[in-house]
Design a protein around this motif. Structure first.
Motif, PDB file in Angstrom:
ATOM      1  N   ILE A 197       0.773  -1.334   0.152  1.00 32.44           N
ATOM      2  CA  ILE A 197      -0.111   0.332   0.364  1.00 32.44           C
ATOM      3  C   ILE A 197       1.074   1.142   0.097  1.00 32.44           C
ATOM      4  CG2 ILE A 197      -1.523   1.667   1.433  1.00 32.44           C
ATOM      5  CD1 ILE A 197      -2.424  -1.294   2.445  1.00 32.44           C
ATOM      6  N   LEU A 198       1.998   0.843   1.169  1.00 28.52           N
ATOM      7  CA  LEU A 198       2.591   2.358   0.600  1.00 28.52           C
ATOM      8  C   LEU A 198       3.037   2.988  -0.140  1.00 28.52           C
ATOM      9  CD1 LEU A 198       4.564   4.466   2.919  1.00 28.52           C
ATOM     10  CD2 LEU A 198       6.370   2.485   2.553  1.00 28.52           C
ATOM     11  N   LYS A 199       3.374   1.164  -1.391  1.00 31.46           N
ATOM     12  CA  LYS A 199       4.570   1.694  -2.796  1.00 31.46           C
ATOM     13  C   LYS A 199       3.288   2.274  -3.468  1.00 31.46           C
ATOM     14  CE  LYS A 199       6.140  -0.742  -6.829  1.00 31.46           C
ATOM     15  NZ  LYS A 199       5.049   0.071  -7.760  1.00 31.46           N
ATOM     16  N   GLN A 200       1.730   1.953  -3.711  1.00 36.46           N
ATOM     17  CA  GLN A 200       1.294   2.662  -4.501  1.00 36.46           C
ATOM     18  C   GLN A 200       0.865   3.994  -3.703  1.00 36.46           C
ATOM     19  OE1 GLN A 200      -2.372   0.128  -4.141  1.00 36.46           O
ATOM     20  NE2 GLN A 200      -3.921   1.164  -6.232  1.00 36.46           N
ATOM     21  N   SER A 201       1.040   4.033  -2.484  1.00 36.32           N
ATOM     22  CA  SER A 201       0.721   5.855  -1.925  1.00 36.32           C
ATOM     23  C   SER A 201       1.488   6.717  -3.055  1.00 36.32           C
ATOM     24  CB  SER A 201       0.270   5.274  -0.573  1.00 36.32           C
ATOM     25  OG  SER A 201      -0.856   4.648  -0.108  1.00 36.32           O
ATOM     26  N   ILE A 202       2.952   5.901  -2.438  1.00 42.04           N
ATOM     27  CA  ILE A 202       4.267   6.730  -3.131  1.00 42.04           C
ATOM     28  C   ILE A 202       3.637   6.880  -4.446  1.00 42.04           C
ATOM     29  CG2 ILE A 202       6.568   7.155  -3.874  1.00 42.04           C
ATOM     30  CD1 ILE A 202       6.528   5.536  -0.438  1.00 42.04           C
ATOM     31  N   ASP A 203       3.584   6.151  -5.163  1.00 42.08           N
ATOM     32  CA  ASP A 203       3.584   5.605  -7.000  1.00 42.08           C
ATOM     33  C   ASP A 203       2.214   7.228  -7.116  1.00 42.08           C
ATOM     34  OD1 ASP A 203       4.940   3.871  -7.203  1.00 42.08           O
ATOM     35  OD2 ASP A 203       4.341   2.546  -8.335  1.00 42.08           O
ATOM     36  N   ILE A 204       1.562   7.307  -6.813  1.00 46.58           N
ATOM     37  CA  ILE A 204       0.104   7.708  -6.803  1.00 46.58           C
ATOM     38  C   ILE A 204       0.415  10.000  -6.533  1.00 46.58           C
ATOM     39  CG2 ILE A 204      -1.969   9.059  -6.253  1.00 46.58           C
ATOM     40  CD1 ILE A 204      -3.096   5.770  -6.250  1.00 46.58           C
ATOM     41  N   LEU A 205       1.392   9.838  -5.681  1.00 50.02           N
ATOM     42  CA  LEU A 205       1.630  11.336  -4.682  1.00 50.02           C
ATOM     43  C   LEU A 205       2.852  11.570  -5.917  1.00 50.02           C
ATOM     44  CD1 LEU A 205       1.474  10.440  -1.319  1.00 50.02           C
ATOM     45  CD2 LEU A 205       0.141  11.625  -2.516  1.00 50.02           C
ATOM     46  N   MET A 206       3.180  10.242  -6.469  1.00 54.04           N
ATOM     47  CA  MET A 206       4.481  10.862  -7.300  1.00 54.04           C
ATOM     48  C   MET A 206       4.309  11.071  -8.757  1.00 54.04           C
ATOM     49  SD  MET A 206       7.552  11.424  -5.602  1.00 54.04           S
ATOM     50  CE  MET A 206       8.567  11.616  -7.392  1.00 54.04           C
ATOM     51  N   GLU A 207       3.267  11.108  -9.149  1.00 54.78           N
ATOM     52  CA  GLU A 207       1.772  11.222 -10.072  1.00 54.78           C
ATOM     53  C   GLU A 207       3.119  10.577 -11.351  1.00 54.78           C
ATOM     54  OE1 GLU A 207       2.080  15.145 -10.780  1.00 54.78           O
ATOM     55  OE2 GLU A 207       0.611  16.144  -9.700  1.00 54.78           O
ATOM     56  N   LYS A 208       3.251   9.071 -11.318  1.00 54.05           N
ATOM     57  CA  LYS A 208       3.551   7.275 -11.849  1.00 54.05           C
ATOM     58  C   LYS A 208       2.312   7.482 -12.622  1.00 54.05           C
ATOM     59  CE  LYS A 208       7.026   4.820 -10.985  1.00 54.05           C
ATOM     60  NZ  LYS A 208       7.198   3.818 -10.426  1.00 54.05           N
TER      61      LYS A 208
END
Length: 304
Positions: A197-208
């Protein structure tokens, strides 16, 4: 529209019920853990307390995400749910390491455990956690914020089940080492889910770019439209786990009037929505304007 509102309201009620259940379980398990001497029961209590906090965070973020868009917040507060998921997953990871440490210490210094109290309290936790899991299951499928709370609760159901089994083994066979071993197993599961979940959250916040959408495939399909010469300068990102945004430049083959341009834009929008699930687009139609027509534009660093 009214059914959508009811669905969201139902999910919020479920979160409130879940929050109350978790704080009740926490109190029961702390008392039971202290009386029985069970580390896995106390660790389960800590996990339940973190669940209660995570549900509060989830509830607040869900409410914030429904606020209207404003000139200062043109996308509203939809990212609040991603921040909540980030917080919850980080909390899961921290808790898992705490569980590992306590389990290691318990292996070094075994303690007697009152298995009857351990089993009774764990069963209460198992029933309450299972109810909470079912309350949040439907909302977890399409909302990362609710899914982060759901993972907390699902892992706690496994934890309560493990503690119950451990209590039975201690009662019949006096295998006290099963208590810290179960704590290691539960902690490992919590750690894995937390990182996901942390990875998915960071991916969204980093606009990947969303993992399930292929930009080159979009380019290939759009450039099959007869009037289109090239798709370039593409940006693709997501606000939360339901809203996907696209912007790009479309170079057309001929200098045509505005009404024809609008038809091309409408055609591209339909492709992006129907084939890729993109629900917000900004398409710049141009004729022989950009010199650089790479699909992804690299910003040049200016050095004075």
């Amino acid at each position: 529209m009214s059914s959508h509102h009811t669905h969201n309201h139902f999910k919020e009620n479920n979160l409130i019920i879940t929050m109350v259940l978790n704080f009740i379980i926490t109190l029961v398990e702390v008392i039971g853990g202290l009386l029985s001497g069970s580390l896995s029961l106390l660790s389960d209590a800590l996990h339940n307390f973190s669940d209660g906090i995570s549900v509060i965070v989830t509830f607040i973020a869900l409410r914030l995400s429904k606020r209207e868009n404003t000139p200062k917040n043109t996308f509203g507060y939809k990212r609040a749910e991603i921040l909540a998921a980030l917080f919850n997953s980080s909390f899961l990871i921290i808790i898992s390491f705490f569980l590992f440490k306590e389990a290691y210490l318990r292996i070094q210094h075994p303690q007697n455990i009152e298995s009857k109290i351990m089993i009774t309290v764990a069963l209460v936790g198992l029933v309450a956690n299972t109810i909470s899991v079912f309350l949040l299951k439907s909302g977890s499928k399409d909302n990362i914020n609710i899914r982060s709370a759901y993972v907390h609760l699902f892992s706690d159901s496994l934890s309560s089940l493990g503690v119950t089994i451990g209590g039975i083994l201690i009662y019949y066979f006096n295998i006290t080492i099963i208590d810290p071993i179960l704590t290691f197993i539960i902690g490992s599961y919590v750690l894995k889910e937390g990182f996901d979940i942390l990875k998915q959250s960071i991916d969204i916040l980093m606009e990947k770019t969303p993992a399930h959408i292929d930009i080159l495939k979009i380019k290939e399909i759009v450039e099959k439209i007869p009037e289109v010469d090239n798709l370039h300068h593409v940006h693709l990102w997501q606000i939360n786990d339901k809203e996907f945004l696209f912007e790009g430049h479309v170079d057309i083959k001929q200098d045509i009037n505005l009404s024809k341009v609008e038809k091309i834009r409408s055609n591209i929008n339909s492709i992006l929505t129907n084939e890729f699930g993109i629900n917000h687009t900004t398409i710049q139609i141009e004729y022989n304007c950009c010199k650089d027509k790479e699909v992804i534009k690299n910003r040049q660093r200016v050095i004075n």
